[in-house]
Every structure is written in C-alpha cells, then in structure tokens.
Design a protein around this motif. Structure first.
Motif, PDB file in Angstrom:
ATOM      1  N   MET A 258       0.814  -1.216  -0.073  1.00  0.00           N
ATOM      2  CA  MET A 258       0.030   0.009  -0.037  1.00  0.00           C
ATOM      3  C   MET A 258       0.829   1.397   0.061  1.00  0.00           C
ATOM      4  O   MET A 258       0.718   2.386  -0.670  1.00  0.00           O
ATOM      5  CB  MET A 258      -0.889  -0.085   1.138  1.00  0.00           C
ATOM      6  N   ASP A 259       1.933   1.323   0.885  1.00  0.00           N
ATOM      7  CA  ASP A 259       2.766   2.516   0.918  1.00  0.00           C
ATOM      8  C   ASP A 259       3.476   2.884  -0.174  1.00  0.00           C
ATOM      9  O   ASP A 259       3.624   3.918  -0.874  1.00  0.00           O
ATOM     10  CB  ASP A 259       3.542   2.361   2.220  1.00  0.00           C
ATOM     11  N   SER A 260       3.942   1.841  -1.030  1.00  0.00           N
ATOM     12  CA  SER A 260       4.692   2.018  -2.089  1.00  0.00           C
ATOM     13  C   SER A 260       3.732   2.360  -3.455  1.00  0.00           C
ATOM     14  O   SER A 260       4.324   3.116  -4.509  1.00  0.00           O
ATOM     15  CB  SER A 260       5.391   0.784  -2.633  1.00  0.00           C
ATOM     16  N   MET A 261       2.634   2.002  -3.510  1.00  0.00           N
ATOM     17  CA  MET A 261       1.620   2.460  -4.362  1.00  0.00           C
ATOM     18  C   MET A 261       0.882   4.088  -3.889  1.00  0.00           C
ATOM     19  O   MET A 261       0.588   4.908  -4.905  1.00  0.00           O
ATOM     20  CB  MET A 261       0.429   1.326  -4.614  1.00  0.00           C
ATOM     21  N   ALA A 262       0.554   4.144  -2.777  1.00  0.00           N
ATOM     22  CA  ALA A 262      -0.117   5.413  -2.269  1.00  0.00           C
ATOM     23  C   ALA A 262       1.027   6.562  -2.471  1.00  0.00           C
ATOM     24  O   ALA A 262       0.324   7.634  -2.546  1.00  0.00           O
ATOM     25  CB  ALA A 262      -0.739   5.232  -0.994  1.00  0.00           C
ATOM     26  N   GLN A 263       1.918   6.395  -2.689  1.00  0.00           N
ATOM     27  CA  GLN A 263       3.076   7.339  -2.835  1.00  0.00           C
ATOM     28  C   GLN A 263       2.812   8.162  -4.234  1.00  0.00           C
ATOM     29  O   GLN A 263       3.218   9.375  -4.274  1.00  0.00           O
ATOM     30  CB  GLN A 263       4.334   6.941  -3.069  1.00  0.00           C
ATOM     31  N   ALA A 264       2.032   7.592  -5.005  1.00  0.00           N
ATOM     32  CA  ALA A 264       1.596   8.045  -6.349  1.00  0.00           C
ATOM     33  C   ALA A 264       0.700   9.515  -6.087  1.00  0.00           C
ATOM     34  O   ALA A 264       0.695  10.358  -6.643  1.00  0.00           O
ATOM     35  CB  ALA A 264       0.814   7.434  -7.295  1.00  0.00           C
ATOM     36  N   PHE A 265       0.147   9.702  -4.887  1.00  0.00           N
ATOM     37  CA  PHE A 265      -0.796  10.590  -4.388  1.00  0.00           C
ATOM     38  C   PHE A 265      -0.224  11.785  -3.528  1.00  0.00           C
ATOM     39  O   PHE A 265      -0.787  12.350  -2.947  1.00  0.00           O
ATOM     40  CB  PHE A 265      -1.935  10.112  -3.763  1.00  0.00           C
ATOM     41  N   ALA A 266       1.102  11.694  -3.330  1.00  0.00           N
ATOM     42  CA  ALA A 266       1.878  12.431  -2.471  1.00  0.00           C
ATOM     43  C   ALA A 266       1.704  13.932  -2.712  1.00  0.00           C
ATOM     44  O   ALA A 266       1.994  14.732  -1.441  1.00  0.00           O
ATOM     45  CB  ALA A 266       3.411  12.239  -2.507  1.00  0.00           C
ATOM     46  N   TYR A 267       1.318  14.654  -3.700  1.00  0.00           N
ATOM     47  CA  TYR A 267       0.954  15.718  -4.264  1.00  0.00           C
ATOM     48  C   TYR A 267      -0.452  16.194  -3.904  1.00  0.00           C
ATOM     49  O   TYR A 267      -0.864  17.440  -4.279  1.00  0.00           O
ATOM     50  CB  TYR A 267       1.344  16.121  -5.231  1.00  0.00           C
ATOM     51  N   TYR A 268      -1.296  15.100  -3.556  1.00  0.00           N
ATOM     52  CA  TYR A 268      -2.728  15.485  -3.361  1.00  0.00           C
ATOM     53  C   TYR A 268      -3.306  15.616  -2.066  1.00  0.00           C
ATOM     54  O   TYR A 268      -2.698  15.176  -1.087  1.00  0.00           O
ATOM     55  CB  TYR A 268      -3.532  14.499  -4.156  1.00  0.00           C
ATOM     56  N   ASP A 269      -4.287  16.311  -1.813  1.00  0.00           N
ATOM     57  CA  ASP A 269      -4.989  16.552  -0.710  1.00  0.00           C
ATOM     58  C   ASP A 269      -6.321  17.322  -0.926  1.00  0.00           C
ATOM     59  O   ASP A 269      -6.725  17.654  -2.023  1.00  0.00           O
ATOM     60  CB  ASP A 269      -4.298  17.392   0.319  1.00  0.00           C
ATOM     61  N   PHE A 270      -7.314  17.151  -0.103  1.00  0.00           N
ATOM     62  CA  PHE A 270      -8.606  17.711  -0.151  1.00  0.00           C
ATOM     63  C   PHE A 270      -8.524  18.624   0.859  1.00  0.00           C
ATOM     64  O   PHE A 270      -8.580  18.321   2.057  1.00  0.00           O
ATOM     65  CB  PHE A 270      -9.732  16.673  -0.056  1.00  0.00           C
ATOM     66  N   ASP A 271      -9.088  19.875   0.565  1.00  0.00           N
ATOM     67  CA  ASP A 271      -8.945  21.011   1.475  1.00  0.00           C
ATOM     68  C   ASP A 271     -10.242  21.249   1.942  1.00  0.00           C
ATOM     69  O   ASP A 271     -11.333  21.687   1.306  1.00  0.00           O
ATOM     70  CB  ASP A 271      -8.413  22.303   0.956  1.00  0.00           C
ATOM     71  N   GLU A 272     -10.827  20.806   2.989  1.00  0.00           N
ATOM     72  CA  GLU A 272     -12.108  20.821   3.555  1.00  0.00           C
ATOM     73  C   GLU A 272     -12.704  22.323   3.751  1.00  0.00           C
ATOM     74  O   GLU A 272     -13.660  22.338   3.516  1.00  0.00           O
ATOM     75  CB  GLU A 272     -12.230  20.225   5.014  1.00  0.00           C
ATOM     76  N   THR A 273     -11.788  23.264   3.959  1.00  0.00           N
ATOM     77  CA  THR A 273     -12.105  24.431   4.142  1.00  0.00           C
ATOM     78  C   THR A 273     -12.617  25.245   2.796  1.00  0.00           C
ATOM     79  O   THR A 273     -13.671  25.886   2.804  1.00  0.00           O
ATOM     80  CB  THR A 273     -11.184  25.313   4.744  1.00  0.00           C
ATOM     81  N   LEU A 274     -11.652  24.889   1.756  1.00  0.00           N
ATOM     82  CA  LEU A 274     -12.011  25.566   0.299  1.00  0.00           C
ATOM     83  C   LEU A 274     -12.940  24.619  -0.233  1.00  0.00           C
ATOM     84  O   LEU A 274     -13.425  25.142  -1.131  1.00  0.00           O
ATOM     85  CB  LEU A 274     -10.775  25.361  -0.472  1.00  0.00           C
ATOM     86  N   GLY A 275     -13.132  23.292   0.221  1.00  0.00           N
ATOM     87  CA  GLY A 275     -14.040  22.074  -0.560  1.00  0.00           C
ATOM     88  C   GLY A 275     -13.615  21.781  -1.576  1.00  0.00           C
ATOM     89  O   GLY A 275     -14.244  21.433  -2.626  1.00  0.00           O
ATOM     90  N   ARG A 276     -12.406  21.773  -1.954  1.00  0.00           N
ATOM     91  CA  ARG A 276     -11.715  21.222  -3.182  1.00  0.00           C
ATOM     92  C   ARG A 276     -10.509  20.387  -3.119  1.00  0.00           C
ATOM     93  O   ARG A 276      -9.899  20.406  -2.345  1.00  0.00           O
ATOM     94  CB  ARG A 276     -11.383  22.443  -4.161  1.00  0.00           C
ATOM     95  N   LEU A 277     -10.466  19.690  -4.249  1.00  0.00           N
ATOM     96  CA  LEU A 277      -8.997  19.110  -4.356  1.00  0.00           C
ATOM     97  C   LEU A 277      -7.780  19.903  -4.764  1.00  0.00           C
ATOM     98  O   LEU A 277      -7.910  20.998  -5.349  1.00  0.00           O
ATOM     99  CB  LEU A 277      -9.081  18.145  -5.687  1.00  0.00           C
TER     100      LEU A 277
END
Length: 402
Positions: A258-277
């Motif tokens: 899982m950790d070696s694959m989920a590293q693909a998402f290292a630059y992504y987050d969902f900002d709950e305050t902004l309501g967006r990716l």
C-alpha cells in the motif's frame, strides 16, 4: 350402430378420445409456455437493465428482436442511449451501480456527483472504461448551476431537476479543476473521489478504495508479508503494542504494497475549508510525514514516485492480478491508475460487479463463473466497453442456466 352416431359421423367414444387428447395437449402446451420463451427473456432483460417493466408494445418488439437478432443484440438495443426507453438504465441503474464507489460507507444513497457522472458518461459514450482511472475526463450537465470545483451543487441540481443523464457531456477535467492534464486521473481526481478518499488521513484510503471498487480486492487479499518493508512510512510502528511479531506477521503484508503505491498521491489533498482538491507538484503533502516518531528509521516520502510491489516475487503469484506489459512503476496518479486499469483483475472485477447487478446474485456455478471470465476477457480484448459487458451479462442471465 347408426343410432350411436351424431350427424357429423363422430361416435361418443371417438369424441371422448379426442377430448382426452385435447386436454393432454393443452396441459403439455401450458407446461411448455411456462419455460424461458423469448417474451419472458425480453421482459427479464428489460426489467433487470432498467428497473421498470416494458410496455406491451415494446415487449413484443423485443420478443421479435430476440427471434431475429438474438439476446445480446436485443440487450444492446435496450441500453442504446439513442432509444427513448433507455433513460432509466443511465439515470437509475448506472447511478445506483456507481454510487457506492464514491463514499467510504459504500452507500447507494450517495447524491449524484462528478465521480458517478463520469462512470455513467463513459458507458453512455461506449468509451474505453479503463479511462475511468487515468484519463483527463469528467462528465457535466447543462442548463443548471455550472460545475464548481468547490461544491457538488451542479450535480445536486441535475438530480433535483430530474435531468436525463444521457445528456451528460464529456469535458476535460483539467479545464474545470485547475490541475494540469498530466495530474488528472479520472475518478481518482474527481471532486467526489477526493472528498471521500483524500480528505484527512494519509491518502492510503484512496489506494485501498480504488482497489476495492475497481479491482474487487481489499488489502487482506493482496497482503504478502514476504515483500520488502523499505517503503513503509514512519507513522507505522514496527512494534504494535510492544510486539514486533505483529508487524512482521501482519502489518508488513499490507503496508509494503500500500505505501509503495499510495506514494503516487503524495501531491494531493482535499482542503475541507476550500471544499476542493488541491495539488502541490513537487511538494509532498504534510500528511505523508505525520507521526514520524512512531518509527524514525521508516521511509520518508520524497516525491510521488510509486512502485508496484505486487509484481515482485513473494508468497503470492507475482501475476495473480494479471498485470499488463507496463513498467510497474512511475510518478503520479495517472500512471498508477493505468497500472490498475489495464490489469486482468480490473476487467474481471467489472464483469463480476455487472453480473451481481444484472443477475441479482454472484455466479453460482462453474458455468456461470466461466461465463464471467469470458466476458472479462472480451472486455480486455474488445476495447474496454462496459456497455457490452452489461449487454452480454443480461443476455446470459435472461434464461435459467442448467
């Protein structure tokens, strides 16, 4: 003898024999009509694909079509988006089919959103469904509140206005959410997907639910404690409860993959305050570096480079999921989505899910399991048409199997 005959020359005995024969013939005829006739097949396919009964006129048309063109061609006709009667297939059946993939509770009662709309649109356009995990694509409607990367209002308006979802239009996702096209990855980078699986946490949820929803495998099914632990992050303690054997005999199996694959998402987050990716190229999200004191020597994520450890030799067959002829490593969500989408497990998963949706159960015999495998193989070799998977499955389940 003459006084025992009627004017038509038939004796009472002959008439009795004829009546008995007629009753027997009627009984046999009723028994035959109770079997899987074309009309019954047509009704079954239509109801299971659309969730509604056909009109008598349409039922007769479908019955004739089965006789002339066969079951599969008739099923294609039922879900042809150009036909008036297909609306419920797209607006109801497909929506309910995809809705559980968009939330952690796997609830069918999730509102329409860009994740679900993209699934519906790809089927409507008979596009290669494998694009769902990597392409720069999203489907939107018209005539209501415009699409917004910060809310789901557009899709809620489509749903509340009972808009025909066959009118959804394909759009470049990057033109709406601000991501570069190279950073888009189908439903993985949809707003709904991000809100469900990138919010808070460590982004491992996105990998887990993508595997669960699109490859029909949860972490326990791909775990392998013989895989190397060098990509497991610092937040995973190597001695849960003070017992290192728990990590070595359990935790390592999931996290090494899982950790070696989920590293693909290292630059992504969902900002709950902004309501967006949000996407921060070149800057690893802080969530990848949390709880570093749990195991200081653990892996520190430097970038979004991923590697498919499931391809490495280990306890599991290295190709148990049918990996395609791809590098097995790369950078970012798009290439990782391609790795998953072109696997044999992805095709098999689509065929299994459609079977359960259309046939109302899982395959219950060797014959049915083989049929699902054959449909999955044709999906892979035939351009990834999920619409065809629905048609072939409906045709297969139209008649009781021996």
């Amino acid at each position: 003898m003459s006084n025992m005959k009627r004017s038509n020359g038939t004796s009472p005995l002959a008439r009795a024999v004829a009546l008995a024969a007629a009753v027997t013939s009627l009984a046999w005829g009723q028994q035959a009509l109770a079997g899987p006739t074309e009309r019954a097949q047509a009704r079954r396919m239509y109801e299971r694909l659309t969730g509604t009964p056909p009109s008598e006129g349409l039922l007769t048309q479908l019955e004739d079509m089965i006789e002339d063109s066969g079951l599969t061609a008739t099923a294609h006709f039922i879900i042809d988006p150009g036909q008036l009667h297909s609306r419920n297939f797209y607006s109801v059946t497909l929506k309910n089919f995809a809705a559980p993939w968009t939330n952690r509770d796997q609830s069918v009662f999730a509102p329409l959103n860009d994740y679900t709309a993209t699934v519906i649109g790809l089927v409507k356009d008979d596009a290669d469904f494998r694009q769902v995990l990597f392409d720069d694509v999203v489907y939107i409607g018209t005539g209501v509140t415009p699409y917004s990367p910060t809310s789901n209002a557009h899709y809620e308006a489509l749903e509340s206005n009972n808009v025909d979802l066959r009118t959804l239009q394909r759009t470049a996702q990057s033109s709406l959410n601000g991501l570069p096209s190279s950073a888009t990855a189908g439903v993985i980078t949809s707003r709904a997907g991000a809100e469900a699986f990138f919010i808070d946490g460590t982004n491992r949820a996105m990998f887990r639910f993508t595997m669960l929803n699109h490859l029909c495998r949860d972490m326990e099914q791909i775990a392998d404690i013989t895989k190397p632990p060098d990509r497991i992050r610092q937040d995973v303690t190597r001695s849960p409860g003070g017992d290192s054997s728990v990590f070595n005999n359990n935790c390592i199996g999931c996290h090494s993959v899982m950790d070696s694959m989920a590293q693909a998402f290292a630059y992504y987050d969902f900002d709950e305050t902004l309501g967006r990716l949000v996407y921060t190229p070149g800057q690893v999200q802080p969530k990848y570096l949390i709880n570093q004191d749990n195991f200081k020597p653990g892996y520190v994520t430097p970038n979004d480079a991923w590697e498919n450890r499931m391809r490495l030799p280990g306890r599991n067959d290295v190709n148990v999921l049918g990996w395609a002829d791809l590098p097995g490593s790369g950078n970012g969500a798009k290439s990782m989505g391609q790795e998953l989408a072109y696997s044999g497990a992805f095709a098999q998963c689509q065929a299994e899910k459609v079977f359960r949706k259309v046939c109302f159960r899982s395959p219950a015999s060797t014959q049915e399991a083989t049929a699902v495998e054959d449909i999955a193989e044709r999906f892979t070799n035939g351009g990834g048409s999920l619409r065809t998977v629905f048609a072939e499955t409906a045709a297969f389940c139209a008649s009781p199997q021996p």
